[in-house]
Design an enzyme around this catalytic site. Sequence first.
Site: not given
Ligand SMILES: NC(=O)c1ccc[n+]([C@@H]2O[C@H](COP(=O)([O-])OP(=O)(O)OC[C@H]3O[C@@H](n4cnc5c(N)ncnc54)[C@H](OP(=O)(O)O)[C@@H]3O)[C@@H](O)[C@H]2O)c1
Length: 289
Positions: A13-14, A17-18, A168
Amino acid sequence: MAALQDKIVLVTGATSGIGEVTARTLAQQGAQVIMLARNPEKAATTQQSIIATTGNQQVDVVLADLSVLQQVRTVAAELHAKYPRLDVLVNNAGLMFGAEREVSAEGNEMTLATNHLGPFLLTSLLFDLLQKSPAARIVNVASMAYRFSKPTLDDLQSELDYSAMWEYGNTKLWNIMFTQELARRLRTHGITNVTTNSLHPGAVATGYGKQSGGWLSAALALGRPFMLSPEKGAETSIFLATDPTVATTSGGFFNKKKVEPVKSRFNTPANNLRLWTMSEQLTGTKFLD
Ligand SMILES: NC(=O)c1ccc[n+]([C@@H]2O[C@H](COP(=O)([O-])OP(=O)(O)OC[C@H]3O[C@@H](n4cnc5c(N)ncnc54)[C@H](OP(=O)(O)O)[C@@H]3O)[C@@H](O)[C@H]2O)c1
């Protein structure tokens, strides 16, 4: 010499976001970074941007949709062919799905498939590469949303009761329970060169929640200006992946770089074990038995 010179790290998921900040920071510190992504165009753009901003040419892309177990098997074989070992695996990819329950091509509920089964299988299939490292770390990005969950292993696929938010939260609890059970198995197998920890990154302004639609997406959009930046949100992932003070720590759940207790009555050793066994069955893999 850069701090992470000679380290090979994989971040899922690079592309956003994070995960993007985690990959960029690790590249900045000299690591060879492998980005696992599902979208080839986004992956190529992010790869070029990381190379341009860090000057580190060793940023690679491998493609797989983690919700499709067959793609996870294929990418694991590709990684075995390309890399001699793995020093860090950051299981970061994850998301919340929409109001209607959806299933993957293999019949798994999509949140479960993406957030838990795909990462479980990937970790299992890459475990031998991690064991080849003198000191490997597996970092699992969970969430405090585990507290907003309705965990049951009697309906793991949420066929009887589905809600995007509960599902989730459940899968984020599975991330924590998987980490604890993995740490326990590493201990019982006497494996001291691999550690694993999970974390909550904070409430971070990323793409998170955009794809779930409905009131939740709208609420998250309103809250985004008050959330942490992705740079701040990646700090605990980077800390667990690199910091010497946690080199031998394993099985912990971290928030703001500090270990904290998991407040869930469902989080028992018996449930951890049952989740592991069910995950093995659903992914068709055996791992540290
Ligand atoms: N943001 C928050 O407030 C928060 C809080 C708690 C935990 N988290 C956790 O932090 C992690 C990163 O999330 P984020 O907030 O950075 O969200 P994000 O910006 O939506 O990034 C998610 C990443 O995961 C990838 N992804 C999603 N489904 C996938 C799949 N089936 N196969 C391969 N890659 C996939 C996405 O790819 P695409 O670019 O192709 O969509 C994207 O690169 C997640 O595990 C989330 O649950 C986030």
